[in-house]
Design a protein around this motif. Structure first.
Motif, mmCIF file in Angstrom:
data_model
loop_
_atom_site.group_PDB
_atom_site.id
_atom_site.type_symbol
_atom_site.label_atom_id
_atom_site.label_comp_id
_atom_site.label_asym_id
_atom_site.label_seq_id
_atom_site.Cartn_x
_atom_site.Cartn_y
_atom_site.Cartn_z
ATOM 1 N N GLY A 1 -0.437 6.652 -14.641
ATOM 2 C CA GLY A 1 -0.446 8.083 -14.937
ATOM 3 C C GLY A 1 -1.359 8.920 -14.063
ATOM 4 N N ASN A 2 -2.118 8.294 -13.182
ATOM 5 C CA ASN A 2 -3.007 9.019 -12.277
ATOM 6 C C ASN A 2 -2.344 9.144 -10.905
ATOM 7 O OD1 ASN A 2 -5.185 9.250 -14.149
ATOM 8 N ND2 ASN A 2 -5.670 7.099 -13.743
ATOM 9 N N THR A 3 -2.266 10.365 -10.401
ATOM 10 C CA THR A 3 -1.630 10.613 -9.113
ATOM 11 C C THR A 3 -2.680 10.726 -8.017
ATOM 12 O OG1 THR A 3 0.197 11.757 -10.193
ATOM 13 C CG2 THR A 3 -0.085 12.143 -7.843
ATOM 14 N N SER A 4 -2.443 9.996 -6.930
ATOM 15 C CA SER A 4 -3.313 10.057 -5.751
ATOM 16 C C SER A 4 -2.483 10.508 -4.566
ATOM 17 C CB SER A 4 -3.902 8.686 -5.441
ATOM 18 O OG SER A 4 -4.732 8.249 -6.485
ATOM 19 N N TYR A 5 -3.136 11.151 -3.615
ATOM 20 C CA TYR A 5 -2.483 11.600 -2.399
ATOM 21 C C TYR A 5 -3.149 10.921 -1.214
ATOM 22 C CZ TYR A 5 -0.642 15.043 -5.593
ATOM 23 O OH TYR A 5 -0.021 15.635 -6.661
ATOM 24 N N ILE A 6 -2.341 10.294 -0.387
ATOM 25 C CA ILE A 6 -2.823 9.615 0.807
ATOM 26 C C ILE A 6 -2.344 10.451 1.984
ATOM 27 C CG2 ILE A 6 -2.735 7.473 2.143
ATOM 28 C CD1 ILE A 6 -1.710 6.252 -0.692
ATOM 29 N N GLU A 7 -3.278 10.929 2.799
ATOM 30 C CA GLU A 7 -2.919 11.849 3.873
ATOM 31 C C GLU A 7 -3.342 11.318 5.240
ATOM 32 O OE1 GLU A 7 -3.108 16.103 1.525
ATOM 33 O OE2 GLU A 7 -4.756 15.591 2.867
ATOM 34 N N TYR A 8 -2.464 11.566 6.203
ATOM 35 C CA TYR A 8 -2.745 11.290 7.607
ATOM 36 C C TYR A 8 -2.555 12.613 8.320
ATOM 37 C CZ TYR A 8 -2.079 6.538 5.969
ATOM 38 O OH TYR A 8 -2.183 5.371 5.268
ATOM 39 N N PHE B 1 1.519 11.009 1.337
ATOM 40 C CA PHE B 1 2.158 10.065 0.428
ATOM 41 C C PHE B 1 1.645 10.347 -0.980
ATOM 42 C CE2 PHE B 1 2.669 7.918 4.408
ATOM 43 C CZ PHE B 1 3.851 7.214 4.283
ATOM 44 N N THR B 2 2.522 10.229 -1.962
ATOM 45 C CA THR B 2 2.148 10.431 -3.357
ATOM 46 C C THR B 2 2.244 9.090 -4.073
ATOM 47 O OG1 THR B 2 3.060 12.659 -3.258
ATOM 48 C CG2 THR B 2 2.647 11.749 -5.447
ATOM 49 N N LYS B 3 1.144 8.681 -4.706
ATOM 50 C CA LYS B 3 1.106 7.387 -5.395
ATOM 51 C C LYS B 3 0.600 7.609 -6.813
ATOM 52 C CE LYS B 3 -0.205 2.645 -4.533
ATOM 53 N NZ LYS B 3 -0.544 1.728 -3.466
ATOM 54 N N THR B 4 1.362 7.143 -7.809
ATOM 55 C CA THR B 4 0.959 7.269 -9.209
ATOM 56 C C THR B 4 0.764 5.882 -9.793
ATOM 57 O OG1 THR B 4 2.219 9.320 -9.396
ATOM 58 C CG2 THR B 4 1.579 8.246 -11.454
ATOM 59 N N ILE B 5 -0.442 5.650 -10.338
ATOM 60 C CA ILE B 5 -0.781 4.382 -10.978
ATOM 61 C C ILE B 5 -1.368 4.711 -12.350
ATOM 62 C CG2 ILE B 5 -2.192 2.288 -10.877
ATOM 63 C CD1 ILE B 5 -2.196 2.587 -7.832
ATOM 64 N N TYR C 1 0.827 -1.209 0.000
ATOM 65 C CA TYR C 1 0.000 0.000 0.000
ATOM 66 C C TYR C 1 0.863 1.262 0.000
ATOM 67 C CZ TYR C 1 -3.448 3.375 1.719
ATOM 68 O OH TYR C 1 -4.242 4.460 1.893
ATOM 69 N N LEU C 2 1.855 1.349 0.872
ATOM 70 C CA LEU C 2 2.709 2.535 0.968
ATOM 71 C C LEU C 2 4.173 2.258 0.658
ATOM 72 C CD1 LEU C 2 1.331 4.099 4.288
ATOM 73 C CD2 LEU C 2 0.773 4.765 1.950
ATOM 74 N N GLY C 3 4.572 1.005 0.615
ATOM 75 C CA GLY C 3 5.976 0.640 0.442
ATOM 76 C C GLY C 3 6.615 1.288 -0.778
ATOM 77 N N GLY C 4 7.759 1.916 -0.567
ATOM 78 C CA GLY C 4 8.521 2.526 -1.648
ATOM 79 C C GLY C 4 8.057 3.904 -2.084
ATOM 80 N N LEU C 5 6.965 4.402 -1.512
ATOM 81 C CA LEU C 5 6.439 5.705 -1.934
ATOM 82 C C LEU C 5 7.241 6.860 -1.329
ATOM 83 C CD1 LEU C 5 2.570 5.201 -1.635
ATOM 84 C CD2 LEU C 5 4.012 4.981 -3.660
ATOM 85 N N ASP C 6 7.181 8.001 -2.007
ATOM 86 C CA ASP C 6 7.742 9.240 -1.475
ATOM 87 C C ASP C 6 6.681 9.912 -0.614
ATOM 88 O OD1 ASP C 6 9.933 8.643 -3.014
ATOM 89 O OD2 ASP C 6 9.427 10.048 -4.608
ATOM 90 N N TYR C 7 7.120 10.675 0.404
ATOM 91 C CA TYR C 7 6.165 11.341 1.277
ATOM 92 C C TYR C 7 6.760 12.599 1.876
ATOM 93 C CZ TYR C 7 8.574 8.706 5.011
ATOM 94 O OH TYR C 7 9.505 8.164 5.863
ATOM 95 N N THR C 8 5.872 13.487 2.328
ATOM 96 C CA THR C 8 6.284 14.737 2.975
ATOM 97 C C THR C 8 5.558 14.868 4.296
ATOM 98 O OG1 THR C 8 4.549 16.000 1.871
ATOM 99 C CG2 THR C 8 6.696 15.949 0.791
ATOM 100 N N LEU C 9 6.160 15.633 5.197
ATOM 101 C CA LEU C 9 5.552 15.956 6.481
ATOM 102 C C LEU C 9 5.357 17.462 6.547
ATOM 103 C CD1 LEU C 9 6.813 13.110 7.086
ATOM 104 C CD2 LEU C 9 7.218 13.923 9.364
ATOM 105 N N ASN C 10 4.345 17.892 7.257
ATOM 106 C CA ASN C 10 4.122 19.308 7.520
ATOM 107 C C ASN C 10 3.949 19.467 9.024
ATOM 108 O OD1 ASN C 10 2.504 18.567 4.853
ATOM 109 N ND2 ASN C 10 3.396 20.586 4.605
#
Length: 172
Positions: free
Chosen positions: A143-150, A137-141, A78-87
């Motif tokens: 060509g479509n980009t999704s953002y997963i936020e906590y 987290f940014t996930k592209t499948i 689900y999240l493995g290998g993805l890039d992510y940012t914190l705020n």
């Protein structure tokens, strides 16, 4: 429903309506697919030099993030290998905001979400975080980009932890 462990979940259900004591099927063989992540954010310090005549004790102050996606066969996908940012903001000075980026997410490890800070007795670290406003987290499948936020992750203060050193809590 209460989720008590991280992982990928597949929930099958039948939806029924009860009206005047009569049960009527509304939908059958419905399914819900969802993921649960356990997030632990914490800060602590430990002594690196004891005080003595002419100098104060020196401490290291660390702020760590630990995310668990589960331990079953496909939970890490689900999240493995993805890039992510914190705020987040500095709790001591709300005008200081930080947005660090991380690459290649690996679950179940303690990462420093802010660099190690050293301070001497009588002073304190300059940057302390009490809440991570958002992890994205940014996930592209295809060509479509999704953002997963906590959002709104509390950072607990674990105080003095001499045995953790730079590695952090062995069991967050």
């Amino acid at each position: 429903m209460r989720i008590i462990k991280p992982g990928n979940f597949h929930l099958n259900f039948d939806l029924n309506k009860i009206e005047d004591g009569v049960k009527t099927s509304v939908a059958t063989s419905g399914e819900i697919l969802f993921n649960a992540v356990r997030i632990a954010a914490y800060r602590y310090h430990y002594m690196t030099r004891s005080g003595g005549i002419g100098h104060h004790a020196r401490y290291s102050f660390l702020q760590k993030l630990y995310m668990d996606t589960g331990n079953q066969q496909y939970d890490n996908q689900y999240l493995g290998g993805l890039d992510y940012t914190l705020n987040y903001k500095n709790s001591k000075n709300q005008n200081q905001s930080f947005n660090p980026s991380f690459t290649n997410f690996i679950p179940r490890i303690n990462i420093d979400f802010y660099a190690l800070q050293s301070f001497e007795g009588g002073s304190s670290p300059a940057i302390e975080v009490s809440v991570i406003d958002k992890i994205t987290f940014t996930k592209t499948i295809n060509g479509n980009t999704s953002y997963i936020e906590y959002k709104n992750i509390s950072v607990t203060d674990e105080g003095y932890q001499s045995s953790w050193k730079d590695e952090g809590n062995p069991n967050p």
